[in-house]
Design a protein around this motif. Structure first.
Motif, mmCIF file in Angstrom:
data_model
loop_
_atom_site.group_PDB
_atom_site.id
_atom_site.type_symbol
_atom_site.label_atom_id
_atom_site.label_comp_id
_atom_site.label_asym_id
_atom_site.label_seq_id
_atom_site.Cartn_x
_atom_site.Cartn_y
_atom_site.Cartn_z
ATOM 1 N N ASN A 17 53.137 10.894 69.563
ATOM 2 C CA ASN A 17 51.671 10.536 69.719
ATOM 3 C C ASN A 17 51.041 11.156 70.841
ATOM 4 O OD1 ASN A 17 52.134 8.932 67.427
ATOM 5 N ND2 ASN A 17 53.111 7.545 68.679
ATOM 6 N N CYS A 18 49.547 11.645 70.629
ATOM 7 C CA CYS A 18 49.073 12.021 71.727
ATOM 8 C C CYS A 18 47.725 11.453 71.912
ATOM 9 C CB CYS A 18 48.734 13.581 71.518
ATOM 10 S SG CYS A 18 50.151 14.663 71.215
ATOM 11 N N TYR A 19 47.113 11.090 73.044
ATOM 12 C CA TYR A 19 46.049 10.390 73.221
ATOM 13 C C TYR A 19 45.042 11.211 74.033
ATOM 14 C CZ TYR A 19 49.400 6.493 72.036
ATOM 15 O OH TYR A 19 50.206 5.568 71.499
ATOM 16 N N LEU A 20 44.209 11.611 73.293
ATOM 17 C CA LEU A 20 43.092 12.559 73.834
ATOM 18 C C LEU A 20 41.530 12.178 73.812
ATOM 19 C CD1 LEU A 20 44.347 15.406 71.628
ATOM 20 C CD2 LEU A 20 45.135 14.927 73.846
ATOM 21 N N ASN A 21 40.862 12.631 74.715
ATOM 22 C CA ASN A 21 39.449 12.230 74.769
ATOM 23 C C ASN A 21 38.746 12.936 73.613
ATOM 24 O OD1 ASN A 21 38.399 14.744 76.015
ATOM 25 N ND2 ASN A 21 38.384 13.739 77.950
ATOM 26 N N LYS A 22 37.145 12.402 73.889
ATOM 27 C CA LYS A 22 36.347 12.867 72.572
ATOM 28 C C LYS A 22 35.918 14.332 72.868
ATOM 29 C CE LYS A 22 32.517 11.479 75.280
ATOM 30 N NZ LYS A 22 31.289 10.317 75.464
ATOM 31 N N THR A 23 36.443 15.021 73.720
ATOM 32 C CA THR A 23 35.998 16.472 73.831
ATOM 33 C C THR A 23 37.062 17.045 72.539
ATOM 34 O OG1 THR A 23 37.696 16.911 75.465
ATOM 35 C CG2 THR A 23 35.513 16.613 76.139
ATOM 36 N N PHE A 24 38.024 16.422 72.158
ATOM 37 C CA PHE A 24 38.816 16.828 71.226
ATOM 38 C C PHE A 24 38.510 16.462 69.648
ATOM 39 C CE2 PHE A 24 41.543 17.572 74.726
ATOM 40 C CZ PHE A 24 42.295 18.734 74.488
ATOM 41 N N SER A 25 37.181 15.945 69.462
ATOM 42 C CA SER A 25 36.801 15.510 68.196
ATOM 43 C C SER A 25 36.734 16.643 67.130
ATOM 44 C CB SER A 25 35.255 14.956 68.550
ATOM 45 O OG SER A 25 35.227 14.107 69.122
ATOM 46 N N PHE A 26 36.714 18.084 67.708
ATOM 47 C CA PHE A 26 36.780 19.134 66.818
ATOM 48 C C PHE A 26 38.111 19.121 66.066
ATOM 49 C CE2 PHE A 26 38.706 20.940 70.716
ATOM 50 C CZ PHE A 26 39.803 21.397 70.259
ATOM 51 N N LEU A 27 39.174 18.210 66.343
ATOM 52 C CA LEU A 27 40.304 18.114 65.462
ATOM 53 C C LEU A 27 40.117 17.279 64.352
ATOM 54 C CD1 LEU A 27 43.176 18.159 68.260
ATOM 55 C CD2 LEU A 27 42.214 20.201 66.838
ATOM 56 N N LEU A 28 39.199 16.273 64.339
ATOM 57 C CA LEU A 28 39.141 15.414 63.307
ATOM 58 C C LEU A 28 38.828 15.679 62.095
ATOM 59 C CD1 LEU A 28 36.713 12.692 65.351
ATOM 60 C CD2 LEU A 28 39.211 12.396 64.753
ATOM 61 N N PRO A 29 37.919 16.785 61.634
ATOM 62 C CA PRO A 29 37.998 17.137 60.557
ATOM 63 C C PRO A 29 39.141 17.818 59.950
ATOM 64 C CG PRO A 29 36.025 17.792 61.639
ATOM 65 C CD PRO A 29 37.182 17.381 62.596
ATOM 66 N N LYS A 30 39.502 17.472 58.591
ATOM 67 C CA LYS A 30 40.461 18.213 57.961
ATOM 68 C C LYS A 30 40.148 18.575 56.638
ATOM 69 C CE LYS A 30 45.423 17.919 55.900
ATOM 70 N NZ LYS A 30 45.552 19.284 56.455
ATOM 71 N N ILE A 31 39.630 19.665 56.524
ATOM 72 C CA ILE A 31 39.036 20.463 55.308
ATOM 73 C C ILE A 31 39.913 21.708 54.819
ATOM 74 C CG2 ILE A 31 36.790 19.252 55.277
ATOM 75 C CD1 ILE A 31 35.756 21.920 56.787
ATOM 76 N N ASP A 32 39.717 22.003 53.510
ATOM 77 C CA ASP A 32 40.497 23.255 52.982
ATOM 78 C C ASP A 32 39.455 24.508 52.976
ATOM 79 O OD1 ASP A 32 42.081 24.681 51.686
ATOM 80 O OD2 ASP A 32 41.826 23.938 49.757
ATOM 81 N N SER A 33 39.129 24.507 54.031
ATOM 82 C CA SER A 33 38.174 25.916 54.514
ATOM 83 C C SER A 33 38.395 26.298 55.949
ATOM 84 C CB SER A 33 36.752 25.407 53.810
ATOM 85 O OG SER A 33 36.313 26.502 54.184
ATOM 86 N N ILE A 34 38.199 27.382 56.233
ATOM 87 C CA ILE A 34 38.248 27.998 57.788
ATOM 88 C C ILE A 34 36.838 28.118 58.295
ATOM 89 C CG2 ILE A 34 38.895 29.836 59.131
ATOM 90 C CD1 ILE A 34 41.214 30.406 57.198
ATOM 91 N N ASP A 35 36.442 27.616 59.089
ATOM 92 C CA ASP A 35 35.074 27.719 59.596
ATOM 93 C C ASP A 35 34.510 29.207 59.940
ATOM 94 O OD1 ASP A 35 34.916 24.969 59.883
ATOM 95 O OD2 ASP A 35 35.252 24.818 61.813
ATOM 96 N N LYS A 36 33.111 29.387 59.400
ATOM 97 C CA LYS A 36 32.560 30.750 59.602
ATOM 98 C C LYS A 36 32.844 31.472 61.234
ATOM 99 C CE LYS A 36 29.312 30.256 55.815
ATOM 100 N NZ LYS A 36 27.945 29.959 55.521
ATOM 101 N N TRP A 37 32.883 30.488 62.143
ATOM 102 C CA TRP A 37 32.816 31.439 63.602
ATOM 103 C C TRP A 37 34.520 31.596 63.728
ATOM 104 C CZ3 TRP A 37 36.324 29.486 67.253
ATOM 105 C CH2 TRP A 37 36.932 28.186 66.962
ATOM 106 N N ILE A 38 35.262 31.187 63.021
ATOM 107 C CA ILE A 38 36.747 31.727 62.953
ATOM 108 C C ILE A 38 36.672 32.996 62.369
ATOM 109 C CG2 ILE A 38 39.067 31.105 62.653
ATOM 110 C CD1 ILE A 38 38.614 28.245 63.392
#
Length: 270
Positions: free
Chosen positions: A124-145
């Motif tokens: 279990n890891c406890y991180l702050n809100k700057t890690f909000s980019f980890l919240l989405p789990k979608i079956d697609s790779i972001d365009k910027w990547i």
């Protein structure tokens, strides 16, 4: 006011601590903080048990973490107003535990528990809100990547560390990923082909079919991306050897690399 500025603001003591050590009731402390216009800490800030640091990595680290998250992590907020990002994984692999600590311990608290019955770890890891980019789990790779080779390589490296496997089977080095993430595997396959790496993507089990050796049914279609052709595997290894962080995954990659090099030296392959 001066006492509160010293104890609560400067020293960072909690209202619980002030009550226990100095005898001022918590309700009184809260009321006086409000009366004096002193800023109170949020729930996340007040939780000194889990001190957190902002995400300080670059786009390459971010891409890797997104790939690793989609492959193997459960990420959520405990409630809508929470400022804590909770990251969890269950594993039987010591190297996965070590990797989780390596990735997240500099950013927040990482706790590890072992279940004797299942012989598995819960991390279990406890991180702050700057890690909000980890919240989405979608079956697609972001365009910027997708649109930059180095970002895409980092993303795929994270996904490999979570889901991929290198092996030597029938004296041939091989690589595969089995996953329900059809779109991510399709995008990865297309990217590999564009980089002249011969990979294949195919459906290996349909939703509702029986998992081999068990009574469990597949909840979705299961897809496999694999690389068997020797020169393509070497090119693949050349890209990802510097990027793989999972100890066991890297050891297996090196075994595959040596296998192909040996077969080339024996001229059993061109």
């Amino acid at each position: 006011k001066k006492i509160l500025e010293e104890l609560y603001i400067n020293e960072g003591l909690s209202t619980w601590k002030i009550e226990k050590e100095y005898g001022y009731g918590r309700s009184t402390v809260h009321r006086k903080l409000k009366d004096y216009g002193l800023k109170t800490r949020t729930l996340a800030e007040a939780n000194n048990k889990f001190k957190k640091s902002d995400f300080g990595g670059d786009a390459l680290e971010k891409a890797y973490l997104i790939g690793f998250r989609i492959g193997d992590l459960w990420v959520h907020k405990t409630n809508i107003k929470s400022e804590t990002i909770f990251v969890n994984c269950h594993t039987t692999c010591d190297d996965q535990v070590l990797l989780m600590k390596k990735l997240f311990s500099r950013y927040g608290k990482v706790s590890i528990t072992f279940n004797d019955r299942s012989r598995s770890f819960s991390v279990n890891c406890y991180l702050n809100k700057t890690f909000s980019f980890l919240l989405p789990k979608i079956d697609s790779i972001d365009k910027w990547i997708l649109h930059k080779k180095s970002y895409m390589a980092s993303f795929v490296a994270g996904y490999i560390d979570a889901e991929g496997s290198f092996s030597v089977h029938q004296n041939r080095g091989r690589f595969k990923i089995d996953s329900y993430d059809k779109t991510i595997l399709y995008q990865t396959n297309e990217w590999l082909l564009q980089n002249k790496i011969r990979s294949k993507l195919r459906l290996i089990y349909k939703k509702g079919e029986l998992c081999p050796g068990s009574t469990v049914l597949f909840r979705k279609d299961l897809w496999r991306l694999n690389i068997n052709e020797a020169n393509s595997l070497l090119e693949f290894i050349k890209i990802f050897k510097p990027l793989i962080k999972h100890k066991k995954r890297l050891q297996d990659l090196i075994k595959c690399e040596k296998n192909v090099a040996f077969r080339k030296s024996r001229k059993t392959i061109k």
